[in-house]
Design a protein around this motif. Structure first.
Motif, PDB file in Angstrom:
ATOM      1  N   UNK A  25     -16.467  -0.801  14.635  1.00  0.00           N
ATOM      2  CA  UNK A  25     -15.421  -1.462  15.430  1.00  0.00           C
ATOM      3  C   UNK A  25     -14.081  -1.513  14.709  1.00  0.00           C
ATOM      4  N   UNK A  26     -13.817  -0.567  13.825  1.00  0.00           N
ATOM      5  CA  UNK A  26     -12.531  -0.546  13.131  1.00  0.00           C
ATOM      6  C   UNK A  26     -11.483   0.098  14.035  1.00  0.00           C
ATOM      7  N   UNK A  27     -10.439  -0.643  14.318  1.00  0.00           N
ATOM      8  CA  UNK A  27      -9.397  -0.154  15.229  1.00  0.00           C
ATOM      9  C   UNK A  27      -8.046  -0.184  14.521  1.00  0.00           C
ATOM     10  N   UNK A  28      -7.100   0.564  15.088  1.00  0.00           N
ATOM     11  CA  UNK A  28      -5.743   0.556  14.545  1.00  0.00           C
ATOM     12  C   UNK A  28      -5.119  -0.823  14.684  1.00  0.00           C
ATOM     13  N   UNK A  29      -4.118  -1.088  13.868  1.00  0.00           N
ATOM     14  CA  UNK A  29      -3.411  -2.365  13.927  1.00  0.00           C
ATOM     15  C   UNK A  29      -1.971  -2.127  14.399  1.00  0.00           C
ATOM     16  N   UNK A  30      -1.242  -3.199  14.571  1.00  0.00           N
ATOM     17  CA  UNK A  30       0.153  -3.093  14.991  1.00  0.00           C
ATOM     18  C   UNK A  30       0.990  -2.456  13.880  1.00  0.00           C
ATOM     19  N   UNK A  31       2.126  -1.902  14.251  1.00  0.00           N
ATOM     20  CA  UNK A  31       2.972  -1.220  13.277  1.00  0.00           C
ATOM     21  C   UNK A  31       4.307  -1.949  13.147  1.00  0.00           C
ATOM     22  N   UNK A  32       4.969  -1.703  12.029  1.00  0.00           N
ATOM     23  CA  UNK A  32       6.280  -2.319  11.796  1.00  0.00           C
ATOM     24  C   UNK A  32       7.339  -1.623  12.639  1.00  0.00           C
ATOM     25  N   UNK A  33       8.468  -2.274  12.781  1.00  0.00           N
ATOM     26  CA  UNK A  33       9.561  -1.691  13.555  1.00  0.00           C
ATOM     27  C   UNK A  33      10.083  -0.426  12.881  1.00  0.00           C
ATOM     28  N   UNK A  34      10.097  -0.420  11.549  1.00  0.00           N
ATOM     29  CA  UNK A  34      10.540   0.775  10.827  1.00  0.00           C
ATOM     30  C   UNK A  34       9.624   1.959  11.133  1.00  0.00           C
ATOM     31  N   UNK A  35       8.320   1.713  11.097  1.00  0.00           N
ATOM     32  CA  UNK A  35       7.351   2.766  11.423  1.00  0.00           C
ATOM     33  C   UNK A  35       7.537   3.247  12.853  1.00  0.00           C
ATOM     34  N   UNK A  36       7.739   2.311  13.758  1.00  0.00           N
ATOM     35  CA  UNK A  36       7.908   2.654  15.173  1.00  0.00           C
ATOM     36  C   UNK A  36       9.142   3.537  15.370  1.00  0.00           C
ATOM     37  N   UNK A  37      10.237   3.167  14.752  1.00  0.00           N
ATOM     38  CA  UNK A  37      11.466   3.942  14.930  1.00  0.00           C
ATOM     39  C   UNK A  37      11.329   5.343  14.344  1.00  0.00           C
ATOM     40  N   UNK A  38      10.696   5.450  13.184  1.00  0.00           N
ATOM     41  CA  UNK A  38      10.506   6.758  12.569  1.00  0.00           C
ATOM     42  C   UNK A  38       9.619   7.646  13.440  1.00  0.00           C
ATOM     43  N   UNK A  39       8.531   7.068  13.951  1.00  0.00           N
ATOM     44  CA  UNK A  39       7.627   7.832  14.814  1.00  0.00           C
ATOM     45  C   UNK A  39       8.322   8.242  16.107  1.00  0.00           C
ATOM     46  N   UNK A  40       9.159   7.363  16.644  1.00  0.00           N
ATOM     47  CA  UNK A  40       9.870   7.675  17.883  1.00  0.00           C
ATOM     48  C   UNK A  40      10.822   8.852  17.684  1.00  0.00           C
ATOM     49  N   UNK A  41      11.483   8.905  16.551  1.00  0.00           N
ATOM     50  CA  UNK A  41      12.387  10.024  16.276  1.00  0.00           C
ATOM     51  C   UNK A  41      11.615  11.343  16.184  1.00  0.00           C
ATOM     52  N   UNK A  42      10.483  11.301  15.498  1.00  0.00           N
ATOM     53  CA  UNK A  42       9.671  12.508  15.370  1.00  0.00           C
ATOM     54  C   UNK A  42       9.176  12.975  16.744  1.00  0.00           C
ATOM     55  N   UNK A  43       8.695  12.028  17.540  1.00  0.00           N
ATOM     56  CA  UNK A  43       8.130  12.380  18.842  1.00  0.00           C
ATOM     57  C   UNK A  43       9.208  12.903  19.789  1.00  0.00           C
ATOM     58  N   UNK A  44      10.373  12.276  19.779  1.00  0.00           N
ATOM     59  CA  UNK A  44      11.459  12.711  20.667  1.00  0.00           C
ATOM     60  C   UNK A  44      11.910  14.124  20.304  1.00  0.00           C
ATOM     61  N   UNK A  45      12.050  14.389  19.021  1.00  0.00           N
ATOM     62  CA  UNK A  45      12.457  15.725  18.588  1.00  0.00           C
ATOM     63  C   UNK A  45      11.449  16.778  19.022  1.00  0.00           C
ATOM     64  N   UNK A  46      10.175  16.459  18.894  1.00  0.00           N
ATOM     65  CA  UNK A  46       9.135  17.399  19.294  1.00  0.00           C
ATOM     66  C   UNK A  46       9.143  17.628  20.797  1.00  0.00           C
ATOM     67  N   UNK A  47       9.275  16.560  21.571  1.00  0.00           N
ATOM     68  CA  UNK A  47       9.314  16.694  23.025  1.00  0.00           C
ATOM     69  C   UNK A  47      10.502  17.545  23.465  1.00  0.00           C
ATOM     70  N   UNK A  48      11.648  17.357  22.828  1.00  0.00           N
ATOM     71  CA  UNK A  48      12.827  18.169  23.162  1.00  0.00           C
ATOM     72  C   UNK A  48      12.559  19.645  22.881  1.00  0.00           C
ATOM     73  N   UNK A  49      11.909  19.934  21.766  1.00  0.00           N
ATOM     74  CA  UNK A  49      11.577  21.327  21.442  1.00  0.00           C
ATOM     75  C   UNK A  49      10.633  21.934  22.473  1.00  0.00           C
ATOM     76  N   UNK A  50       9.752  21.107  23.023  1.00  0.00           N
ATOM     77  CA  UNK A  50       8.766  21.601  23.992  1.00  0.00           C
ATOM     78  C   UNK A  50       9.337  21.727  25.397  1.00  0.00           C
ATOM     79  N   UNK A  51      10.576  21.287  25.606  1.00  0.00           N
ATOM     80  CA  UNK A  51      11.189  21.411  26.930  1.00  0.00           C
ATOM     81  C   UNK A  51      10.895  20.252  27.868  1.00  0.00           C
ATOM     82  N   UNK A  52      10.545  19.096  27.323  1.00  0.00           N
ATOM     83  CA  UNK A  52      10.289  17.914  28.142  1.00  0.00           C
ATOM     84  C   UNK A  52      11.598  17.417  28.739  1.00  0.00           C
TER      85      UNK A  52
END
Length: 529
Positions: A235-262
């Motif tokens: 029953x080990x599950x992920x935990x909440x993330x910090x705002x810094x982690x969230x912002x960094x992940x959002x930048x990575x994901x947005x850049x990737x989506x733009x490359x894919x033509x989203x």
């Protein structure tokens, strides 16, 4: 009997190549569907058309083609679809045999478009993987690594790698920095077989996380074939993330989506897409079900991103439709969209939302037609009638649910096979119909009433209410009126499958890229490094 136009294999193929919208619906039960079907066929059994079609084929003018394999189900399905308001319904010329004879490629198993795409990704990107024996050695040596299970939590709990953490696929890029903060930590991504391991691993690589990442080669199947022990009930599950982690992940994901033509949409753009009655637009919330229930955009459907990529055909059953994804962090929607775009979908992420936009609460409720009116009985009345052998109880729930528990003496039936079942059922003076909630049984009651002059009743609240009332139960395959063809048994489920079946499944997956080439209609385009 109503007459319907037919569509040929070549008509369907041409529409696929032209990226036109179509719904190719296999109306058999899941097991026969899984044995053989076209790549982009969606399985909506005749038994469940009223329950599933409005959500899966939301636009009533969609070009729908139904087929079976000679069982006589397709024309019944076409009639029901017309009664549900669909105006462009055709029957596949020659059914499944006609597809085969015309040279059409046929595929086994379920969720094949996603699985074939995963194999294509690995072949193009050479997604790294480690064999089970090497991962076990790392665990034994207490090496610096984390094992992240990319499946749904319930699948993870059934069986998982010892010490593994449940992080469903769309959550990986958002959560990994908190679970492996040291960039030297080895990250292993696993699923039961191959697809979600490959897509999860490649998601982390595509997003550019600094850690070394590899898939567990062949997932829990490979682990089992290597003779290694799986854990159960973790029953080990992920935990909440910090705002810094969230912002960094959002930048990575947005850049990737733009490359894919989203594409990007705001609420006004979404409204314009939804107002276009010539196109189908799906609106999916790809966060966790718990987040969705706590607050979501009105009109959206809860479809966690990892599962959406894994089983796109089950939710977006109109090939060529448009898909709009929603989250509240800019990570999960963009990551999921990056994959859907590579799978040939026109996909957009909804931007510019605020907390106030997530104003609706509760679980997603599928759209349904008007429910038929049927005579009902309560639990106490049925309990009294069960002492009378003249009462026959018919249970239309999933066969797995029936085997787990059912009303004593109830006969399990598939709705589409009701006429055949009646030939073997005991003589009855009255019938009482149930399923988990009695929703499917309500539609089956109408069918049964047309087949018999005996009184037909619906159990109020279904078997769930019987259980809640503390009434006695049976388990096992006590009274199967028809064979259990409602669900295909996946070779990667559980550890009690024959080794030959598990190895055969892996061999089948390895061959999917060649099948895609022979089929030639997929439109997949894997993003390069």
């Amino acid at each position: 009997m109503s007459t319907f136009s037919t569509r040929r294999y070549h008509d369907i193929r041409q529409a696929l190549l032209a990226r036109q919208e179509l719904a190719l619906i296999d109306v058999r039960e899941e097991d026969p569907f899984a044995q053989e079907h076209p790549l982009f066929a969606a399985n909506i059994p005749l038994s469940k058309l009223e329950l599933e079609t409005y959500a899966r084929v939301p636009r009533r003018t969609t070009a729908i083609t139904v087929y079976d394999d000679g069982e006589g189900l397709a024309r019944l399905a076409a009639e029901r679809l017309q009664a549900l308001g669909y105006s462009d319904v055709a029957v596949l010329e020659g059914g499944l045999a006609g597809w085969r004879e015309a040279g059409g490629e046929l595929f086994r198993d379920v969720n094949v478009p996603s699985k074939a795409f995963g194999e294509l990704v690995e072949s193009v990107r050479h997604t790294p993987s480690l064999p089970s024996e090497q991962v076990q050695a790392l665990l034994d040596a207490k090496a610096d690594l984390v094992v992240l299970d990319a499946r749904r939590f319930d699948e993870y709990q059934t069986m998982s790698i010892p010490g593994g953490i449940s992080v469903p696929g769309a959550e990986l890029v958002l959560r990994v920095a908190e679970l492996a903060p040291n960039p030297a930590t080895q990250v292993i991504v696993n699923c039961a077989g191959r697809t979600r391991s490959i897509i999860g691993t490649q998601s982390l690589l595509n997003a550019g996380i600094p850690n070394p990442v590899a898939a567990l080669r062949n997932g829990t199947i490979g682990w089992t074939l290597a003779g290694q022990a799986l854990a159960h009930g973790q029953a080990q599950r992920f935990t909440e993330v910090s705002e810094t982690t969230r912002q960094s992940a959002a930048q990575r994901a947005r850049s990737l989506a733009d490359r894919a033509g989203v594409q990007r949409l705001d609420c006004q753009g979404l409204a314009a897409w939804q107002a276009d009655d010539h196109r189908t637009t799906y609106l999916f919330d790809v966060r966790t079900p718990e987040e969705y229930a706590a607050g979501h955009l009105p009109g959206s459907r809860s479809t966690p991103g990892g599962q959406l990529v894994q089983e796109t055909d089950h939710t977006a059953s109109v090939r060529g439709a448009r898909i709009v994804l929603v989250d509240d962090d800019g990570v999960r929607a963009n990551m999921s969209a990056s994959w859907l775009a590579q799978m040939g979908w026109q996909v957009a992420v909804l931007d510019g939302l605020s907390a106030d936009d997530f104003s609706e609460t509760g679980d997603w409720q599928p759209p349904l037609p008007t429910l038929p009116q049927v005579a009902e009985v309560d639990v106490e009345q049925l309990a009294t009638w069960l002492d009378d052998s003249a009462t026959v109880v018919l249970d239309f729930t999933a066969s797995a649910n029936y085997v787990k528990r059912h009303i004593p003496g109830a006969h399990w039936v598939i709705r589409a096979q009701l006429a055949q079942a009646l030939e073997t059922l005991p003589v009855a003076e009255r019938y009482v119909l149930t399923c988990a909630s009695s929703l499917l049984a309500r539609f089956a009651a109408v069918d049964l009433q047309a087949l018999t002059r005996k009184p037909v009743y619906l159990l109020q609240g279904g078997t769930a209410r019987w259980v809640a009332a503390g009434k006695p139960l049976q388990d096992g395959e006590t009274h199967l009126a028809v064979p259990r063809s409602d669900r295909y048994r996946r070779p990667y489920e559980g550890t009690d499958n024959p080794r030959e079946a598990m190895q055969g499944y892996l061999d089948w997956e390895f061959g999917l890229v060649a099948q895609l080439e022979r089929d030639g209609s997929h439109g997949f385009k894997v993003l390069q490094a």
